[in-house]
Motif scaffolding. Sequence first.
Motif, PDB file in Angstrom:
ATOM      1  N   SER A  27     -41.472   8.593   1.858  1.00  0.00           N
ATOM      2  CA  SER A  27     -40.889   7.842   0.738  1.00  0.00           C
ATOM      3  C   SER A  27     -40.351   6.505   1.222  1.00  0.00           C
ATOM      4  N   LEU A  28     -40.091   5.641   0.238  1.00  0.00           N
ATOM      5  CA  LEU A  28     -39.550   4.309   0.488  1.00  0.00           C
ATOM      6  C   LEU A  28     -38.296   4.143  -0.356  1.00  0.00           C
ATOM      7  N   GLY A  29     -37.235   3.647   0.264  1.00  0.00           N
ATOM      8  CA  GLY A  29     -36.013   3.393  -0.478  1.00  0.00           C
ATOM      9  C   GLY A  29     -35.837   1.910  -0.757  1.00  0.00           C
ATOM     10  N   VAL A  30     -35.399   1.577  -1.970  1.00  0.00           N
ATOM     11  CA  VAL A  30     -35.076   0.195  -2.332  1.00  0.00           C
ATOM     12  C   VAL A  30     -33.571   0.130  -2.535  1.00  0.00           C
ATOM     13  N   THR A  31     -32.905  -0.800  -1.875  1.00  0.00           N
ATOM     14  CA  THR A  31     -31.456  -0.889  -1.936  1.00  0.00           C
ATOM     15  C   THR A  31     -31.019  -2.293  -2.357  1.00  0.00           C
ATOM     16  N   ILE A  32     -29.763  -2.399  -2.743  1.00  0.00           N
ATOM     17  CA  ILE A  32     -29.143  -3.702  -2.905  1.00  0.00           C
ATOM     18  C   ILE A  32     -28.493  -4.057  -1.568  1.00  0.00           C
ATOM     19  N   PRO A  33     -28.023  -5.302  -1.406  1.00  0.00           N
ATOM     20  CA  PRO A  33     -27.563  -5.718  -0.072  1.00  0.00           C
ATOM     21  C   PRO A  33     -26.472  -4.846   0.545  1.00  0.00           C
ATOM     22  N   ASP A  34     -25.632  -4.199  -0.274  1.00  0.00           N
ATOM     23  CA  ASP A  34     -24.573  -3.384   0.325  1.00  0.00           C
ATOM     24  C   ASP A  34     -25.062  -2.036   0.830  1.00  0.00           C
ATOM     25  N   GLY A  35     -26.344  -1.753   0.663  1.00  0.00           N
ATOM     26  CA  GLY A  35     -26.920  -0.516   1.159  1.00  0.00           C
ATOM     27  C   GLY A  35     -27.088   0.576   0.126  1.00  0.00           C
ATOM     28  N   THR A  36     -26.611   0.361  -1.092  1.00  0.00           N
ATOM     29  CA  THR A  36     -26.741   1.353  -2.152  1.00  0.00           C
ATOM     30  C   THR A  36     -28.204   1.491  -2.565  1.00  0.00           C
ATOM     31  N   VAL A  37     -28.712   2.717  -2.530  1.00  0.00           N
ATOM     32  CA  VAL A  37     -30.102   2.967  -2.913  1.00  0.00           C
ATOM     33  C   VAL A  37     -30.201   2.953  -4.436  1.00  0.00           C
ATOM     34  N   ALA A  67     -28.473   7.614  12.859  1.00  0.00           N
ATOM     35  CA  ALA A  67     -28.733   9.004  12.472  1.00  0.00           C
ATOM     36  C   ALA A  67     -29.235   9.128  11.040  1.00  0.00           C
ATOM     37  N   GLY A  68     -28.816   8.241  10.151  1.00  0.00           N
ATOM     38  CA  GLY A  68     -29.197   8.359   8.752  1.00  0.00           C
ATOM     39  C   GLY A  68     -30.532   7.761   8.385  1.00  0.00           C
ATOM     40  N   VAL A  69     -31.215   7.146   9.340  1.00  0.00           N
ATOM     41  CA  VAL A  69     -32.477   6.485   9.036  1.00  0.00           C
ATOM     42  C   VAL A  69     -33.628   7.463   9.221  1.00  0.00           C
ATOM     43  N   THR A  70     -34.231   7.885   8.121  1.00  0.00           N
ATOM     44  CA  THR A  70     -35.343   8.841   8.163  1.00  0.00           C
ATOM     45  C   THR A  70     -36.569   8.329   7.421  1.00  0.00           C
ATOM     46  N   ARG A  71     -36.539   7.057   7.007  1.00  0.00           N
ATOM     47  CA  ARG A  71     -37.660   6.450   6.300  1.00  0.00           C
ATOM     48  C   ARG A  71     -37.425   4.937   6.302  1.00  0.00           C
ATOM     49  N   THR A  72     -38.328   4.198   5.691  1.00  0.00           N
ATOM     50  CA  THR A  72     -38.111   2.766   5.477  1.00  0.00           C
ATOM     51  C   THR A  72     -37.233   2.557   4.251  1.00  0.00           C
ATOM     52  N   ASP A  73     -36.208   1.734   4.390  1.00  0.00           N
ATOM     53  CA  ASP A  73     -35.414   1.242   3.261  1.00  0.00           C
ATOM     54  C   ASP A  73     -35.502  -0.272   3.261  1.00  0.00           C
ATOM     55  N   LEU A  74     -35.666  -0.850   2.085  1.00  0.00           N
ATOM     56  CA  LEU A  74     -35.772  -2.293   1.932  1.00  0.00           C
ATOM     57  C   LEU A  74     -34.645  -2.787   1.043  1.00  0.00           C
ATOM     58  N   ALA A  75     -33.865  -3.733   1.541  1.00  0.00           N
ATOM     59  CA  ALA A  75     -32.818  -4.369   0.745  1.00  0.00           C
ATOM     60  C   ALA A  75     -33.323  -5.718   0.265  1.00  0.00           C
ATOM     61  N   GLY A  86     -32.450  -9.312  -1.811  1.00  0.00           N
ATOM     62  CA  GLY A  86     -31.301 -10.147  -2.123  1.00  0.00           C
ATOM     63  C   GLY A  86     -30.494 -10.439  -0.878  1.00  0.00           C
ATOM     64  N   GLY A  87     -29.328 -11.064  -1.071  1.00  0.00           N
ATOM     65  CA  GLY A  87     -28.534 -11.486   0.080  1.00  0.00           C
ATOM     66  C   GLY A  87     -29.079 -12.785   0.635  1.00  0.00           C
ATOM     67  N   PRO A  88     -28.757 -13.102   1.880  1.00  0.00           N
ATOM     68  CA  PRO A  88     -29.196 -14.375   2.464  1.00  0.00           C
ATOM     69  C   PRO A  88     -30.680 -14.398   2.826  1.00  0.00           C
ATOM     70  N   ALA A  89     -31.335 -13.236   2.815  1.00  0.00           N
ATOM     71  CA  ALA A  89     -32.762 -13.150   3.120  1.00  0.00           C
ATOM     72  C   ALA A  89     -33.498 -12.567   1.916  1.00  0.00           C
ATOM     73  N   TYR A  90     -34.807 -12.715   1.916  1.00  0.00           N
ATOM     74  CA  TYR A  90     -35.589 -12.109   0.841  1.00  0.00           C
ATOM     75  C   TYR A  90     -35.625 -10.594   0.970  1.00  0.00           C
ATOM     76  N   ILE A  91     -35.797 -10.114   2.193  1.00  0.00           N
ATOM     77  CA  ILE A  91     -35.880  -8.672   2.458  1.00  0.00           C
ATOM     78  C   ILE A  91     -35.177  -8.377   3.771  1.00  0.00           C
ATOM     79  N   ALA A  92     -34.431  -7.297   3.822  1.00  0.00           N
ATOM     80  CA  ALA A  92     -33.931  -6.753   5.087  1.00  0.00           C
ATOM     81  C   ALA A  92     -34.362  -5.287   5.121  1.00  0.00           C
ATOM     82  N   GLY A  93     -35.106  -4.908   6.147  1.00  0.00           N
ATOM     83  CA  GLY A  93     -35.630  -3.551   6.177  1.00  0.00           C
ATOM     84  C   GLY A  93     -35.697  -2.986   7.574  1.00  0.00           C
TER      85      GLY A  93
END
Length: 376
Positions: A75-85, A192-200, A202-209
Amino acid sequence: MSTSRRVLVIGGGASGNAVTILLRRAGVTVDLIEARPDWNATNGSGITLQGNALRVLRELGVWEEVSACGYAFGSLGVTIPDGTVIHEIEDIRTGGEDLPATLGMQRPRLQQILIDAVRACGATVRLGTTAKTLEQDADGVSVRFSDDTTGRYDLVIAADGLNSATRAAIGIADKPEPTGMAIWRTPTPRPAGVTRTDLAYGGPAYIAGYCPTSENTIYAYVVEANRDRASIPPETYADEMRRLARAYGGVWPEIVEHITDPAKVNYTWFDRLLVEGSWHRGRVVLVGDAAHCCPPTIAQGAAQSLEDASVLAELLTSGRDWDEDLLQAYYERRIPRVRTVVEASVQIGQWQLDGVRDADVPGLIGRTMNILKELP
């Protein structure tokens, strides 16, 4: 098919290594040359491999090693800059139900697995070597190498990457074009909590993943508008990536702590390339990034390069004559699929550059991946 045929493969990246292994399996004599003396065995942070890439790696006979070294997820997670999925997307199994949807691994480890497979297949390998001249006639190609030795081949396969010297040498004028984006990448320990790709977004960059690459590692990346490379001294790479990454929450503060070595941070522009009309001139044919390249917005670059190798090797070992019709059939079989990937990958980036807030990114990714479920 005569097994006395002789092929030169120029370039020892994913597509060059793959086509070498497959042709040698069929009894074709293959010489592989690679410009880098180290065979590019230590460069790069991580790579995301979709199921259709894994399918070719299984065809090459290296799937068990890849599986043991990598980190599979679905699966792929999409988040906002604060990390909320805010959205979770189930990855489509483009390689079939018996393979993971996605697997991340350390790029140097994948390259070493392929290097070992090339060595084992019996190909002749020459490192630190390039092709100086290519002279074609109706029966083959005469090659003069950078050390002034020569060779005669029935076919030359150009797998020498985005800035392919072979592409230019055979008169194909297409060149990569910047899309306007660039990416910072680095390997770090796996939170420890990273078990897939998450993409944020917004923020100062287009994507942080980030993408897990083993039980203990990930590679992290931040995408921004491209800058003049000369304005960014390499010794500041870690500082620049940290500056962008600090704005993100969730596990990003833990990742940022490890972005300290500028030598491990890579800065690359996103480019677009799609050679149209044909991927060959005479008995020289392009594969992989020499023929096409796109931003990694749907993580299909390696997969499409590996598929090129698989399809070309299939045609060359089918018993057909190695003629114009066969090489054009290779192009015609590959171009619709590759064009779909290139255009979708570029479109996702362009939506971000244009600030399109209601862009249907999940829909475009889903439609593209459903096409890729079909065999190439």
